[in-house]
Write a protein that holds these residues in place. Structure first.
Motif, PDB file in Angstrom:
ATOM      1  N   GLY A   1      13.212  27.738  -7.015  1.00 37.57           N
ATOM      2  CA  GLY A   1      12.001  27.168  -7.335  1.00 37.57           C
ATOM      3  C   GLY A   1      11.192  28.152  -8.504  1.00 37.57           C
ATOM      4  O   GLY A   1      10.023  28.282  -8.758  1.00 37.57           O
ATOM      5  N   GLY A   2      12.131  29.120  -9.224  1.00 36.46           N
ATOM      6  CA  GLY A   2      11.577  29.915 -10.228  1.00 36.46           C
ATOM      7  C   GLY A   2      11.117  31.442  -9.569  1.00 36.46           C
ATOM      8  O   GLY A   2      11.073  32.565 -10.334  1.00 36.46           O
ATOM      9  N   GLN A   3      11.305  31.530  -8.127  1.00 36.02           N
ATOM     10  CA  GLN A   3      11.088  32.886  -7.562  1.00 36.02           C
ATOM     11  C   GLN A   3      12.350  33.586  -7.557  1.00 36.02           C
ATOM     12  O   GLN A   3      13.318  33.029  -6.816  1.00 36.02           O
ATOM     13  N   MET A   4      12.306  34.668  -7.965  1.00 36.54           N
ATOM     14  CA  MET A   4      13.516  35.525  -8.002  1.00 36.54           C
ATOM     15  C   MET A   4      13.910  36.068  -6.675  1.00 36.54           C
ATOM     16  O   MET A   4      12.786  36.261  -5.658  1.00 36.54           O
ATOM     17  N   PRO A   5      14.923  36.562  -6.499  1.00 33.20           N
ATOM     18  CA  PRO A   5      15.424  36.595  -4.783  1.00 33.20           C
ATOM     19  C   PRO A   5      14.729  38.125  -4.540  1.00 33.20           C
ATOM     20  O   PRO A   5      14.276  38.765  -5.321  1.00 33.20           O
ATOM     21  N   ASP A   6      14.570  38.016  -3.049  1.00 29.64           N
ATOM     22  CA  ASP A   6      13.889  39.448  -2.448  1.00 29.64           C
ATOM     23  C   ASP A   6      14.920  40.548  -2.865  1.00 29.64           C
ATOM     24  O   ASP A   6      16.032  40.410  -3.015  1.00 29.64           O
ATOM     25  N   LYS A   7      14.276  41.815  -3.013  1.00 28.36           N
ATOM     26  CA  LYS A   7      14.950  43.056  -2.804  1.00 28.36           C
ATOM     27  C   LYS A   7      14.921  43.557  -1.439  1.00 28.36           C
ATOM     28  O   LYS A   7      14.046  43.258  -0.793  1.00 28.36           O
ATOM     29  N   GLY A   8      15.865  44.081  -0.866  1.00 34.57           N
ATOM     30  CA  GLY A   8      15.807  44.874   0.295  1.00 34.57           C
ATOM     31  C   GLY A   8      17.318  45.134   0.921  1.00 34.57           C
ATOM     32  O   GLY A   8      18.167  45.754  -0.104  1.00 34.57           O
TER      33      GLY A   8
ATOM     34  N   VAL B   1      25.935  42.081  -2.044  1.00 33.59           N
ATOM     35  CA  VAL B   1      25.502  43.430  -1.643  1.00 33.59           C
ATOM     36  C   VAL B   1      26.448  44.563  -2.020  1.00 33.59           C
ATOM     37  O   VAL B   1      27.467  44.356  -2.567  1.00 33.59           O
ATOM     38  N   LYS B   2      25.767  45.782  -2.252  1.00 32.74           N
ATOM     39  CA  LYS B   2      26.715  47.140  -2.428  1.00 32.74           C
ATOM     40  C   LYS B   2      26.686  47.708  -1.021  1.00 32.74           C
ATOM     41  O   LYS B   2      25.656  48.204  -0.770  1.00 32.74           O
ATOM     42  N   VAL B   3      28.090  48.238  -0.679  1.00 34.83           N
ATOM     43  CA  VAL B   3      27.896  48.740   0.535  1.00 34.83           C
ATOM     44  C   VAL B   3      27.732  50.255   0.182  1.00 34.83           C
ATOM     45  O   VAL B   3      28.486  51.094  -0.400  1.00 34.83           O
TER      46      VAL B   3
ATOM     47  N   PHE C   1      26.406  51.164   9.273  1.00 34.64           N
ATOM     48  CA  PHE C   1      26.641  50.727   7.763  1.00 34.64           C
ATOM     49  C   PHE C   1      25.140  50.342   7.180  1.00 34.64           C
ATOM     50  O   PHE C   1      24.226  50.002   7.739  1.00 34.64           O
ATOM     51  N   VAL C   2      25.104  50.537   5.706  1.00 35.87           N
ATOM     52  CA  VAL C   2      23.964  50.114   4.957  1.00 35.87           C
ATOM     53  C   VAL C   2      24.083  49.471   3.675  1.00 35.87           C
ATOM     54  O   VAL C   2      25.153  49.999   3.027  1.00 35.87           O
ATOM     55  N   LEU C   3      23.867  48.413   3.628  1.00 35.13           N
ATOM     56  CA  LEU C   3      24.114  47.470   2.572  1.00 35.13           C
ATOM     57  C   LEU C   3      22.759  47.367   1.625  1.00 35.13           C
ATOM     58  O   LEU C   3      21.862  46.821   2.048  1.00 35.13           O
ATOM     59  N   ASP C   4      22.864  47.847   0.182  1.00 27.68           N
ATOM     60  CA  ASP C   4      21.831  47.393  -0.748  1.00 27.68           C
ATOM     61  C   ASP C   4      21.817  45.991  -1.007  1.00 27.68           C
ATOM     62  O   ASP C   4      22.920  45.549  -1.435  1.00 27.68           O
ATOM     63  N   VAL C   5      20.882  45.187  -1.166  1.00 24.86           N
ATOM     64  CA  VAL C   5      20.980  43.768  -1.565  1.00 24.86           C
ATOM     65  C   VAL C   5      20.865  43.604  -2.754  1.00 24.86           C
ATOM     66  O   VAL C   5      19.855  44.095  -3.518  1.00 24.86           O
ATOM     67  N   LEU C   6      21.721  43.148  -3.652  1.00 30.86           N
ATOM     68  CA  LEU C   6      21.782  42.943  -5.049  1.00 30.86           C
ATOM     69  C   LEU C   6      21.140  41.638  -5.670  1.00 30.86           C
ATOM     70  O   LEU C   6      20.536  41.463  -6.556  1.00 30.86           O
ATOM     71  N   ASP C   7      21.473  40.324  -4.780  1.00 36.11           N
ATOM     72  CA  ASP C   7      21.063  39.107  -5.170  1.00 36.11           C
ATOM     73  C   ASP C   7      21.149  38.432  -3.889  1.00 36.11           C
ATOM     74  O   ASP C   7      22.034  38.717  -2.941  1.00 36.11           O
ATOM     75  N   VAL C   8      20.408  37.336  -3.867  1.00 38.49           N
ATOM     76  CA  VAL C   8      20.444  36.358  -2.804  1.00 38.49           C
ATOM     77  C   VAL C   8      20.546  34.848  -3.217  1.00 38.49           C
ATOM     78  O   VAL C   8      19.592  34.751  -3.985  1.00 38.49           O
TER      79      VAL C   8
END
Length: 885
Positions: free
Chosen positions: A509-516, A542-544, A523-530
């Motif tokens: 809907g035009g809204q870009m994905p969340d960061k988080g 994600v990037k591990v 483990f910790v995963l950086d979210v690159l895209d949803v």
């Protein structure tokens, strides 16, 4: 039997037999590998493959389709059209071959009085896949067809797939014998013009990949369940039931053809070439109308390029019929009237749709005018060079850069007595297509095989909790690396993570994905895209960062709260700006696309002219007043029909399910269908600061705005700039505009005085330069370097003044100067000098070559330049040598 009646009978027949009636999907396909819905099966692919569980065991629909791979055949054959409607009945693991064949034979041969289509049994033939003995036996048992009317064919004819990896299977096609006047006897294997295919029963039972052609692909294995996919061409049935020779004369297409005939004064049926042109117009105008009604706009790429091509081919065909002026207003109105009974939206949205078409027509008519000028110059140069052939690269330039159709180039070149180097043009076009195909192929290869998501989607839909929660505990359902399922991913790897539930918003809907991030034990995963790769499933790229994540372990999704706050402010801000636009400009200013991210919004809307500064300020003020008024933001879920009855706006190009989310800001002041995240009250948006307004097409404009804290920072930066200016100029802020205006006026006056002084200084040099004229051969020559000048125009004025000073003599004036650190040369010749053989263009070109550059011009006045200031003496000597020959 009218087209709409055929459609109604088909739907009613299958609805009475337990099929769920499904509305047509958009022409804009959800499949990332397809530009359009090219076949009736496309919207059902997730169900056919088993990636998404089918919501019903059997269905019936009339699906809008666009297919342009045979566009050159449009108008020439009885059945080729770019827009067509596919009647389909579907079974998802329910009935199979026997049921499909029984239903088809019953509907086709049942009398019209009993609700059938009334085809004579003696006129029907069928084909089956070459090894499908089961289908052949069923046709004999159910329909009583003799062996000679059941013909076997190979993959090219009787195996169906979309041309992309996915479901496929053998098929059985049904043909109608139109009679001996249309060709040879012997069935479709002998003559597919006399024997016209109307219905294809596809027995979907295999998953295919590595699709290289219609016949060259690899079968991966059986589908999870056997399915039925049938498609009956509505246009083909219509022209047969209406006793016509082709689809262009049916009730939904003929009105446009007739209007083209009236506008051109050419009678349909009098000339074959004219008939083809009228059919092209009728087909392409209808296709364009339907594409625009589904949100497609003309552009230079993707879907918009296909639409633009259809529109321009229509204009070209009208031109060939002798109509050089605008015609779309009347042609599109005729198509609207013919299509609105089946598609009411083409009538309700017609003012907007016709505006787009008329603007595109106006633009292309101007393009044709400009292209004609360029072509005329190319023709003149070709003739001057004594060549009988216009260069292929010229034709390609006209086609590729200016949108000038090759057939128009061929026609106009022929009128001028020239041919076009068609092999060279075709070679350049082939190279372009190869590059485009390679690019498209590379893009397709980067997309994961959707079947990889099937095991996860079969577990149910991903639960999105992000409307209310920023943190959600769930578990890892699956991990994909390079499109393949893996048991775990380790530090440093990039992977796709599928969770049972997530608070992270997927782009839509035009809204870009969340960061988080996604975290768990170790483990910790950086979210690159949803994203949502298939309906109902959310995938996190994600990037591990640390540790190892495995399938089945607990995991917590955590949204970056600051980013989400900014994103919701921007999305709600978009709704405010949209409402303000419509309040100021009216309902035609309808949103046509948007992008929202933290602190920024971009909104495209239908409009055909730039907004004035006052209009922009008014829109901005209305949006900010809505923020000040702290309007309540309410979200509700309800059936789509109920939402539309409330006046909720659906955005073109967006797709909605049966149940939709309605977002109200201030009640009905802003009411839109929207699945995005929003603030609770309008005051939370903070501030709207419109920073730009521009064109994105003949009928579209774009506004850009900073939102919230970013809007404040922009105002703060502008305030700091104002403070600095008022301090430097020693004035008050309310007097700043007048003070700057005063300085600009003083600067312009000073520049005018300087120009007068420079002009006087130049004129004072004219007598001195003229006195230095010397005899070289038959000419009186002035060859001098005049030092540094502000522009080449000053040097040109000086050269022409010296030439005038020398009177009627056979004079040549060759001057050089340094302009912006580079050498410039001007040559001026008198009429007597030109009569004696001097050519300023040739001399300037020679000087420029010596200076390390290029130049040329007319015989009386020419200019050149280069990069080597040290070569100026040599350039002047070159003129002396040339004139002394």
């Amino acid at each position: 039997m009218q087209t709409a009646e055929i459609s109604r009978r088909y739907i009613d027949f299958f609805a009475e037999r337990g099929h769920t009636v499904v509305p047509s999907a958009s022409l804009v396909s959800d499949d990332p590998t397809l530009l359009f819905t090219v076949a009736g099966m496309v919207p059902f692919v997730p169900y056919l493959t088993g990636v998404v569980p089918a919501p019903y065991p059997r269905a019936v629909d009339v699906q809008k389709c666009i297919r342009t791979n045979d566009i050159e055949e449009v108008g020439k054959t009885a059945r080729h059209g770019t827009f067509f409607q596919m009647l389909g009945n579907w079974s998802f693991g329910d009935y199979f071959k026997e049921g499909a064949i029984t239903y088809a034979w019953d509907l086709l041969t049942r009398s019209e009085a009993d609700g059938g289509l009334g085809f004579a049994e003696r006129d029907l033939w069928v084909t089956v896949y070459e090894t499908d003995d089961e289908a052949a036996a069923l046709w004999k048992r159910i329909a009583g067809l003799p062996d000679e009317r059941i013909q076997r064919m190979g993959k090219a004819d009787n195996y169906w797939h979309t041309g992309q990896p996915g479901p496929g299977g053998p098929c059985s096609e049904i043909y109608v014998d139109r009679g001996p006047q249309y060709g040879r006897d012997g069935g479709p294997i002998v003559d597919d013009n006399r024997f016209t295919e109307i219905w294809n029963l596809v027995f979907m039972q295999e998953l295919i990949t590595e699709v290289r052609s219609k016949e060259d692909f690899r079968v991966v294995g059986p589908l999870p369940q056997k399915n039925i996919d049938t498609g009956m061409g509505l246009e083909r049935v219509a022209f047969l039931k209406q006793g016509l020779d082709n689809m262009y004369e049916t009730d939904q297409v003929r009105p446009v053809l007739d209007r083209a005939s009236e506008l051109s004064g050419r009678r349909y049926g009098a000339d074959h070439d004219d008939d083809v042109r009228m059919r092209i117009i009728a087909d392409h105008v209808r296709s364009s109308l339907m594409l625009m009604s589904d949100g497609v706009r003309p552009s230079n790429e993707g879907r918009g390029y296909i639409l633009r091509r259809l529109l321009r081919r229509s204009i070209r065909s009208m031109r060939l019929l002798g109509v050089d002026g605008p015609s779309f207003a009347e042609l599109f109105a005729a198509s609207r009237d013919a299509m609105q009974s089946g598609y009411p939206e083409v009538a309700t949205e017609f003012p907007r749709l016709s505006q787009i078409a008329i603007a595109e027509e106006e633009t292309f008519l101007n393009t044709l005018s400009a292209g004609t000028t360029i072509l005329d110059l190319a023709v003149a140069k070709t003739k001057q060079a004594g060549s009988p052939q216009l260069a292929g690269d010229t034709a390609f330039l006209l086609h590729d850069t200016y949108g000038f159709p090759i057939d128009l180039t061929l026609e106009m070149a022929e009128e001028a007595g020239l041919e076009v180097d068609r092999p060279a043009f075709d070679s350049l076009m082939s190279d372009q297509r190869a590059r485009a195909k390679a690019d498209a192929k590379s893009k397709k290869q980067t997309l994961a095989d959707l079947s990889a998501y099937s095991p996860f989607r079969s577990l149910g839909e991903t639960v999105f909790t992000g409307y209310t929660d920023l943190v959600t505990d769930s578990s890892v359902l699956g991990i994909l690396v390079d499109g393949h399922a893996v048991p775990a991913a380790v530090a440093g790897q990039t992977a796709e993570i599928i969770l049972g539930a997530t608070s992270l918003y997927a782009e839509s809907g035009g809204q870009m994905p969340d960061k988080g991030r996604i975290v768990g034990d170790g483990f910790v995963l950086d979210v690159l895209d949803v994203q949502k790769p298939v309906p109902g499933l959310i995938s996190h790229t994600v990037k591990v960062v640390s540790g190892e994540v495995g399938v089945g372990v607990p995991a917590r999704s955590e949204v970056d709260a600051d980013y989400r706050r900014g994103a919701t402010q921007a999305h709600s801000g978009t709704h405010l700006v949209h409402a303000a636009l419509r309040q100021v400009l009216g309902p035609d200013a309808h949103q046509a696309g948007s992008l929202n991210r933290a602190g920024y919004l971009r909104l495209d809307f239908g409009w055909n002219k730039a907004l004035s500064g006052d209009t922009r300020s008014e829109i901005e003020e209305i949006a900010n007043n809505a923020i000040r008024d702290n309007l309540e933001v309410v979200t509700r879920e309800m059936p789509l029909d109920e939402a539309k009855a409330l006046g909720a706006m659906a955005l073109f190009g967006e797709k909605y399910g049966d149940v939709v989310r309605v977002v109200d800001i201030g009640g009905p002041w802003s009411r839109e269908l929207c699945a995005g995240t929003h603030v609770s009250t309008s005051a939370e948006v903070g501030m709207i600061n419109l920073i730009g307004e521009s064109s994105v097409g003949a009928t579209s404009r774009r506004v850009e705005s900073l939102v919230g804290i970013e809007a404040f920072r922009q105002f703060a930066a502008e305030r700091a700039l104002v403070n600095e200016l008022t301090s430097n100029l020693k004035t008050r802020p309310d007097q700043l505009v007048d003070r700057v205006g005063e300085l600009v006026a003083n600067l312009k006056a000073a520049e005018k005085k300087i120009q007068a002084y420079e002009a006087k200084a130049l004129s004072e040099r004219v007598p001195t330069l003229a006195d230095r004229a010397g005899r070289v051969g038959a000419y009186l020559l002035v060859a001098e370097h005049v030092g540094t000048l502000a522009s080449g125009d000053e040097l040109r004025s000086l050269a022409t003044a010296v030439r005038g000073r020398l009177g009627d003599a056979a004079s040549v004036v060759a001057l050089t100067a340094e302009v912006s650190g580079r050498p410039v040369a001007i040559v001026a010749t008198s009429p007597a000098a030109r009569d004696a053989g001097a050519n300023a263009g040739a001399l300037a070109k020679q000087m420029a070559s010596t200076l390390g550059g290029g130049g040329g011009g007319k015989p009386d006045l020419a200019q050149g330049g280069g990069s080597d200031l040290g070569a100026i003496p040599a350039a002047l000597d070159a003129v002396r040598v040339e004139l002394g020959r």
